[in-house]
Scaffold this active site. Structure first.
Site, short mmCIF file in Angstrom:
data_model
loop_
_atom_site.label_atom_id
_atom_site.label_comp_id
_atom_site.label_asym_id
_atom_site.label_seq_id
_atom_site.Cartn_x
_atom_site.Cartn_y
_atom_site.Cartn_z
CG HIS A 28 -2.14 -0.83 1.03
ND1 HIS A 28 -3.30 -0.36 0.44
CD2 HIS A 28 -2.36 -2.11 1.33
CE1 HIS A 28 -4.18 -1.34 0.41
NE2 HIS A 28 -3.64 -2.43 0.94
CB THR B 164 -10.11 5.39 -2.27
OG1 THR B 164 -9.79 5.69 -0.91
CG2 THR B 164 -9.46 4.09 -2.70
CE LYS C 291 -2.90 10.99 2.68
NZ LYS C 291 -3.73 10.37 1.62
CE LYS D 142 -13.76 6.97 -0.30
NZ LYS D 142 -13.05 7.21 0.99
CE LYS E 31 -6.29 14.14 -0.41
NZ LYS E 31 -6.22 12.90 -1.12
NE ARG E 32 -4.69 10.29 9.63
CZ ARG E 32 -4.56 9.44 10.65
NH1 ARG E 32 -5.49 8.52 10.86
NH2 ARG E 32 -3.53 9.50 11.46
C1 PLP Z 1 -11.83 7.54 1.30
C2 PLP Z 1 -11.40 7.91 2.66
C3 PLP Z 1 -10.05 8.10 2.95
C4 PLP Z 1 -8.97 8.00 1.88
O1 PLP Z 1 -8.84 9.27 1.29
P1 PLP Z 1 -7.58 9.62 0.36
O2 PLP Z 1 -7.93 10.96 -0.20
O3 PLP Z 1 -7.52 8.57 -0.70
O4 PLP Z 1 -6.39 9.66 1.23
C5 PLP Z 1 -9.68 8.44 4.23
N1 PLP Z 1 -10.61 8.59 5.20
C6 PLP Z 1 -11.92 8.44 4.96
C7 PLP Z 1 -12.90 8.64 6.06
C8 PLP Z 1 -12.36 8.08 3.69
O5 PLP Z 1 -13.67 7.91 3.47
#
Ligand code: PLP
Length: 831
Positions: free
Chosen positions: A365, A664, A562, A668, A556-557
């Protein structure tokens, strides 16, 4: 309750059954009446009413798996970021509308009841959420599958923002009842720790190893049903909880040391107490190591217990069992299976090794060095002595193979060894996972390419057939149908609802991308969702935002790779442009951030303070009022994500090229009609292909250019000195302009850019990012053109369903066929 039933004027039968079940649970399961019931009681009563429909299908499914004895897959993961269950279960069962209407007819607000549910936050971010999306897809495709993880008593911390800074609050999610889990007191496995290994002879006079004088912990199973959409299939998520073993207590009880016995019991139960809150970084702590073995061991024993109900020949294991390792965290399952086969099942070493390799598959990952697990050898010596012997044997065998294959490459054995010999001796878990698996996959094309060409180059040269790619996906049931009902309905109206189980159906939206009526309705949906989020922001942050402005979101985190800080540099640049020239053409924007920082990650926490510092300055400055606003939403979680994605216009996916394995969140956003601004990183690259390059905002260096520039010698100061706007923005950060009375507060951030090499190359990408954002701003002024692109983006998301990802895993790695997807819609008459 009965007076309430009487008060309703002739409800439909279906409604009546739901209402009856709901009220019965309120009264008999929870012991409440309409006077004493709280909102949370109503949620629980509703959950129990729904659970009945899950359990019926669940029992049928499990019996069918047992009878057919088809090959099953075990998805082992230290994280499952599930979010809420009630609404999703109702959608997958096809009962959402029935329950909503029935409950609303009682005078309650159905959606409000759903929002009472606490998130199951047993994960940090993308990796844990991927596992949750995979469970939904596997159930929907009727794949005989199990998720295996740990039932943490405390999930990911709840984040509060106090004076602009993150404060962590424990997430005691099990304090109230969890109506979705069933404890399986009978499914107990003993997990051993510590002790020593002795050599003895068995009854056939064969030399055997015995692991003795161990400290034992019991793993107890808790099962959660995982319903598929529009199918009878309900799979199982089995989470292990640590319980003290009875024999262990007895030792102390017999010595009369009662308090010591109870203390010891509490100690052993800490193993499943808390999720480690670090994303994409290892914490080399003993407790974490024990958690990983606890999960690996309990799961291996459970898998074999199930296998042995039908089979005696262990060599059949790979025909009946596939085990997918979600990152290296559960890799101890490899030596654990070897130990069980050799020490307990009397399988010859070579046979055991062949069985093991055919059973396991490993998903990588991340390539970030700080996230690659390496456990000190002394941990093994103390805690898992028998596993250390087995790993050494595996490595000896493997090193011989390497030397034989590459006799003219004397450095290669040391590079590839499972044992890192420098300074402190360590076990490289990724090497163990590759050597012990028949499949190694990355999670997007670029990422898999980097694995082959850089991180695992030596292994790729030796075992090219093991390496493959499985680009990540998301489940459209949760991330569109459930999270964004208005958009889902609009899409249904134009192309039908086939997209719910076949996301490629969204291609049909291309035909209406320019249809004025569709476009109008599309824009109205987005507008409504933005108004809802604006209300949420007003309620939680006390900030008024304009739903007409561009909602520019990075959620995101918080992580340096990032590059939330790059986004901040853009905000400061716009701020300065408006201050310097009040007539400047700046498209009104609302910058929305959300994300947690690992509690010990100093730089990430400082970025949160900076965002809030910038927010304060910008939001209070009358000169920029009506132009830019900045909002940091606290406690990013699955539930908050479900509110943000539907309301977003712009998705920020701006990691340094080559660092984000897939992402991911990017998928979304696009699925919910946001345009992407991003680098050519992770799955962004494949998204650009799918939505067509002209419909996405790409900027910055490519992964290849990043490594090239690093090799040449990257000097961030050149960019700083060469760009007055960049210089000004950085100087404002370092001077304390946003620091609210602590002038040096943000100096560590600017230091890392200017004096410590700007590891993630924000300065190199700044100019390109700003120019790209100008294009974004311009386009947003043309509402119809923006909508057209957003529709085309949504239309291109077919590939990014986790159904497609799982179909590939099932076919190419596991050798498991998805069973028929549509055994008929859920039979409402069963009500
Ligand atoms: C989809 C999702 C992530 C992953 O987000 P990235 O932008 O791909 O880092 C992290 N936390 C939550 C709550 C998510 O739904």
């Amino acid at each position: 309750m009965t007076d309430e039933l009487d008060a309703m004027n002739e409800p439909l039968d279906k409604d009546m059954i739901i209402i009856k079940s709901f009220l019965e649970h309120l009264e008999y399961t929870l012991g409440k009446d309409k006077y004493s019931a709280t909102k949370y009681d109503r949620y629980n009563a509703l959950a129990y009413a729904v659970r009945k429909y899950l359990v019926e299908r669940w029992l049928d499914t499990q019996q069918a798996y047992y009878n057919t004895d088809n090959k099953r897959v075990y998805y082992i993961s230290m994280e499952f970021l599930m979010g809420r269950t009630l609404g999703n279960s109702l959608i997958n069962l096809g009962l959402y509308d029935d329950f909503r209407d029935a409950i609303n007819s009682l005078g309650y607000d159905f959606e409000e009841i759903l929002s009472e549910e606490q998130d199951a936050g047993l994960g940090n971010g993308g990796l844990g959420r991927l596992a949750a999306c995979f469970l939904d897809s596997m159930a929907t495709m009727s794949i005989p599958a199990y998720g295996y993880g740990i039932r943490y008593e405390y999930g990911i911390f709840r984040q509060q923002i106090v004076d602009g800074a993150q404060v962590e609050i424990p997430d005691n999610w099990l304090r109230y009842r969890n109506p979705w889990e069933l404890d399986r007191q009978e499914h107990l496995h003993t997990v051993k720790f510590y002790g020593r290994v002795i050599t003895t002879f068995n009854k056939d006079n064969k030399l055997v190893r015995e692991w003795v004088d161990t400290e034992d912990v019991m793993a107890m199973a808790y099962d959660t049903p995982i319903p598929g959409y529009d199918t009878q299939t309900v799979n199982t998520l089995r989470l292990w909880s640590a319980k003290s073993s009875r024999e262990f207590d007895l030792k102390f009880f017999n010595e009369g040391n009662y308090i010591r016995a109870v203390e010891k019991k509490m100690q052993t139960e800490t193993i499943s107490k808390v999720l480690y809150p670090a994303d994409n970084v290892i914490e080399g702590k003993e407790l974490r190591f024990k958690q990983e073995y606890f999960l690996a061991s309990a799961t291996v024993h459970d898998v074999l217990y199930r296998f042995k109900k039908k089979h005696t020949d262990m060599r059949l294991l790979p025909e009946k069992v596939a085990i997918q390792l979600n990152d290296t965290h559960p890799t101890l399952a490899i030596p654990e299976l070897m130990r069980v086969l050799i020490d307990l099942e009397n399988v010859e070493w070579e046979d055991a090794w062949a069985i093991t390799k055919k059973t396991f598959a490993y998903t990588n990952h991340t390539i970030l060095p700080e996230a690659l697990e390496q456990w000190p050898v002394w941990f093994f010596e103390q805690i898992l002595p028998r596993h250390l012997q087995i790993i050494y044997e595996i490595n000896d065998y493997f090193m011989k193979e390497v030397r034989a294959r590459f006799p003219d490459d004397p450095d290669r054995p040391a590079r590839m060894s499972i044992v890192e010999e420098h300074w402190e001796r360590k076990i490289r878990m990724a090497h163990l996972a590759i050597v012990g698996s028949h499949s190694v996959n990355g999670v997007a094309e670029l990422h898999s390419q980097i694995l082959r060409e850089r991180l695992f180059k030596d292994f790729y040269e030796m075992y090219p057939e093991r390496f493959n790619n499985k680009t990540n996906g998301i489940t459209q049931r949760r991330w569109l149908k459930m999270a964004n009902p208005p958009l889902a309905h609009l899409i249904d109206d134009y192309i039908g609802d086939g997209w719910v189980t076949d996301l490629y159906e969204l291609e049909k939206l291309r035909a209406v991308a320019e249809d004025p009526e569709f476009s109008q309705r599309w824009q109205e949906v987005k507008r409504c969702n933005k108004e809802e989020l604006a209300a949420y922001i007003l309620k939680h942050n006390d900030i008024v935002v304009d739903p007409n402005s561009l909602f520019d979101c990075q959620v995101k985190r918080i992580h340096e790779y990032k590059r939330q800080l790059l986004n901040v540099l853009h905000i400061i640049t716009l701020y300065n442009r408006i201050k310097e020239n009040p007539e400047a053409e700046v498209t009104p924007r609302t910058f929305i951030f959300a994300g947690k920082a690992a509690p010990a990650y100093f730089a990430a926490k400082l970025v949160i303070r900076l965002i809030n510092g910038v927010a304060k300055v910008v939001n209070e400055d009358p000169d920029v009022a009506g132009r830019i606003k900045v909002v940091f939403l606290a406690n990013y979680s699955v539930s908050l994500a479900e509110q943000i994605f539907p309301a977003s216009d712009l998705s920020e996916q701006i990691s340094t090229a080559g660092t984000e394995a897939s992402g991911t969140g990017n998928m979304k956003f696009a699925l919910n009609g946001a345009l992407t601004i991003g680098t050519l990183d992770g799955a962004n690259i494949e998204m650009a292909e799918e939505v067509h390059r002209e419909n996405i905002f790409i900027f910055g260096l490519t992964a290849e250019e990043v490594s090239h520039l690093k090799e040449q010698g990257y000097n961030p100061r050149e960019y700083y000195n060469g760009n007055p706007e960049l210089k000004k923005a950085i100087d404002m950060i370092s001077s304390g302009f946003f620091a609210q009375g602590t002038p040096d507060l943000f100096v560590p951030l600017t230091d890392s850019l200017m004096n410590l090499g700007d590891n993630y190359m924000l300065l190199a990408d700044y100019a390109s990012y700003i120019a790209c954002q100008e294009e974004v701003g311009k386009l947003f002024r043309n509402k119809n053109e923006w909508a057209r692109l957003a529709i085309l983006n949504c239309a291109g998301m077919g590939k990014f369903s986790s159904d497609r990802t799982i179909e590939e895993y099932a076919r190419e790695i596991w050798g498991i066929k998805p069973m028929d997807v549509h055994p008929g819609t859920v039979n409402v008459k069963r009500l």
